[in-house]
Design a protein around this motif. Structure first.
Motif, PDB file in Angstrom:
ATOM      1  N   ALA A 152     -70.702  -0.233 -42.339  1.00 27.75           N
ATOM      2  CA  ALA A 152     -70.824  -0.678 -40.942  1.00 27.75           C
ATOM      3  C   ALA A 152     -69.542  -1.358 -40.472  1.00 27.75           C
ATOM      4  CB  ALA A 152     -72.012  -1.625 -40.792  1.00 27.75           C
ATOM      5  N   ILE A 153     -68.941  -2.144 -41.340  1.00 31.32           N
ATOM      6  CA  ILE A 153     -67.687  -2.820 -40.970  1.00 31.32           C
ATOM      7  C   ILE A 153     -66.602  -1.790 -40.697  1.00 31.32           C
ATOM      8  CG2 ILE A 153     -65.813  -4.257 -41.877  1.00 31.32           C
ATOM      9  CD1 ILE A 153     -68.027  -5.936 -43.283  1.00 31.32           C
ATOM     10  N   SER A 154     -66.528  -0.757 -41.545  1.00 31.35           N
ATOM     11  CA  SER A 154     -65.481   0.251 -41.356  1.00 31.35           C
ATOM     12  C   SER A 154     -65.715   1.096 -40.111  1.00 31.35           C
ATOM     13  CB  SER A 154     -65.367   1.143 -42.591  1.00 31.35           C
ATOM     14  OG  SER A 154     -66.504   1.983 -42.710  1.00 31.35           O
ATOM     15  N   ARG A 155     -66.971   1.234 -39.677  1.00 26.60           N
ATOM     16  CA  ARG A 155     -67.293   2.034 -38.499  1.00 26.60           C
ATOM     17  C   ARG A 155     -67.417   1.220 -37.226  1.00 26.60           C
ATOM     18  NH1 ARG A 155     -72.442   4.965 -40.376  1.00 26.60           N
ATOM     19  NH2 ARG A 155     -71.829   5.358 -42.509  1.00 26.60           N
ATOM     20  N   GLY A 156     -67.345  -0.092 -37.348  1.00 30.31           N
ATOM     21  CA  GLY A 156     -67.466  -0.939 -36.166  1.00 30.31           C
ATOM     22  C   GLY A 156     -68.894  -1.302 -35.815  1.00 30.31           C
ATOM     23  N   GLY A 157     -69.828  -1.080 -36.711  1.00 32.61           N
ATOM     24  CA  GLY A 157     -71.221  -1.464 -36.468  1.00 32.61           C
ATOM     25  C   GLY A 157     -72.183  -0.564 -37.221  1.00 32.61           C
ATOM     26  N   TYR A 158     -73.436  -0.984 -37.246  1.00 34.85           N
ATOM     27  CA  TYR A 158     -74.483  -0.220 -37.918  1.00 34.85           C
ATOM     28  C   TYR A 158     -74.958   0.907 -37.012  1.00 34.85           C
ATOM     29  CZ  TYR A 158     -74.894  -4.003 -41.321  1.00 34.85           C
ATOM     30  OH  TYR A 158     -74.636  -4.915 -42.306  1.00 34.85           O
ATOM     31  N   ASP A 159     -75.100   2.115 -37.573  1.00 34.95           N
ATOM     32  CA  ASP A 159     -75.740   3.173 -36.806  1.00 34.95           C
ATOM     33  C   ASP A 159     -77.253   2.952 -36.880  1.00 34.95           C
ATOM     34  OD1 ASP A 159     -76.480   4.012 -39.356  1.00 34.95           O
ATOM     35  OD2 ASP A 159     -75.363   5.883 -39.287  1.00 34.95           O
ATOM     36  N   GLY A 160     -78.008   3.706 -36.138  1.00 28.66           N
ATOM     37  CA  GLY A 160     -79.458   3.506 -36.059  1.00 28.66           C
ATOM     38  C   GLY A 160     -80.146   3.615 -37.404  1.00 28.66           C
ATOM     39  N   ARG A 161     -79.749   4.572 -38.207  1.00 24.94           N
ATOM     40  CA  ARG A 161     -80.387   4.773 -39.511  1.00 24.94           C
ATOM     41  C   ARG A 161     -80.105   3.599 -40.450  1.00 24.94           C
ATOM     42  NH1 ARG A 161     -79.558   9.894 -43.567  1.00 24.94           N
ATOM     43  NH2 ARG A 161     -81.380   9.458 -44.832  1.00 24.94           N
ATOM     44  N   ALA A 162     -78.863   3.150 -40.508  1.00 18.26           N
ATOM     45  CA  ALA A 162     -78.506   2.022 -41.377  1.00 18.26           C
ATOM     46  C   ALA A 162     -79.178   0.740 -40.882  1.00 18.26           C
ATOM     47  CB  ALA A 162     -76.990   1.841 -41.420  1.00 18.26           C
ATOM     48  N   PHE A 163     -79.258   0.579 -39.563  1.00 18.94           N
ATOM     49  CA  PHE A 163     -79.914  -0.588 -38.983  1.00 18.94           C
ATOM     50  C   PHE A 163     -81.378  -0.634 -39.423  1.00 18.94           C
ATOM     51  CE2 PHE A 163     -81.850  -3.059 -35.553  1.00 18.94           C
ATOM     52  CZ  PHE A 163     -80.914  -4.060 -35.325  1.00 18.94           C
ATOM     53  N   ASP A 164     -82.078   0.505 -39.308  1.00 22.64           N
ATOM     54  CA  ASP A 164     -83.482   0.586 -39.720  1.00 22.64           C
ATOM     55  C   ASP A 164     -83.638   0.367 -41.214  1.00 22.64           C
ATOM     56  OD1 ASP A 164     -84.191   1.098 -37.098  1.00 22.64           O
ATOM     57  OD2 ASP A 164     -84.357   3.269 -37.390  1.00 22.64           O
ATOM     58  N   MET A 224     -75.581 -10.510 -42.518  1.00 17.77           N
ATOM     59  CA  MET A 224     -75.140  -9.138 -42.746  1.00 17.77           C
ATOM     60  C   MET A 224     -74.565  -8.501 -41.478  1.00 17.77           C
ATOM     61  SD  MET A 224     -75.548  -8.384 -45.930  1.00 17.77           S
ATOM     62  CE  MET A 224     -75.020 -10.045 -46.256  1.00 17.77           C
ATOM     63  N   GLY A 225     -74.695  -9.192 -40.341  1.00 20.14           N
ATOM     64  CA  GLY A 225     -74.075  -8.726 -39.107  1.00 20.14           C
ATOM     65  C   GLY A 225     -74.957  -7.892 -38.215  1.00 20.14           C
ATOM     66  N   LEU A 226     -76.256  -7.858 -38.449  1.00 21.09           N
ATOM     67  CA  LEU A 226     -77.118  -7.038 -37.601  1.00 21.09           C
ATOM     68  C   LEU A 226     -77.253  -7.596 -36.201  1.00 21.09           C
ATOM     69  CD1 LEU A 226     -77.858  -5.709 -40.345  1.00 21.09           C
ATOM     70  CD2 LEU A 226     -80.055  -5.257 -39.306  1.00 21.09           C
ATOM     71  N   TRP A 227     -77.225  -8.889 -36.042  1.00 23.41           N
ATOM     72  CA  TRP A 227     -77.422  -9.466 -34.715  1.00 23.41           C
ATOM     73  C   TRP A 227     -76.150  -9.413 -33.872  1.00 23.41           C
ATOM     74  CZ3 TRP A 227     -81.840  -8.397 -35.448  1.00 23.41           C
ATOM     75  CH2 TRP A 227     -82.697  -8.983 -36.346  1.00 23.41           C
TER      76      TRP A 227
END
Length: 107
Positions: A61-73, A100-103
């Motif tokens: 997520a850090i390398s992509r700039g955030g969590y995608d929907g699947r990783a978030f779930d 973990m940076g979800l918020w």
């Protein structure tokens, strides 16, 4: 989505080593202590496996700039497992998800 998460956790549980069970009559005086310690060790290893998966998800997520929907779930599903199977409180898992940076994505 939910079925793929459930399949993942089924696979994860089946791939983790299970402590060997033995009859309480075969254990001897210190056998119960040893059996309990082995059970606890298996539980700790399962929790560690989940946390290692989370670490990989966070790095991605850090390398992509955030969590995608699947990783978030998946992160929420892991938090639910940590609560249900490993005794984490809701407050503990909520604070952990924040670390973990979800918020950050809601800001």
């Amino acid at each position: 989505m939910l079925t793929s998460i459930q399949r993942f956790f089924s696979w994860l549980r089946s791939s983790l080593p299970r402590p060997q069970t033995c009859s309480t009559t075969e254990l001897g005086p210190f056998g119960l202590d040893h059996a309990f310690a082995a059970f606890e060790q298996g539980d700790w290893l399962a929790e560690l496996e989940l946390l290692q998966l989370v670490n990989a998800l966070q790095r991605s997520a850090i390398s992509r700039g955030g969590y995608d929907g699947r990783a978030f779930d998946l992160m929420f599903a892991i938090a639910d497992v940590l609560e249900a199977d490993h005794g984490w409180s809701f407050e503990q898992s909520d604070a952990w998800l924040e670390r973990m940076g979800l918020w950050e994505e809601e800001v």
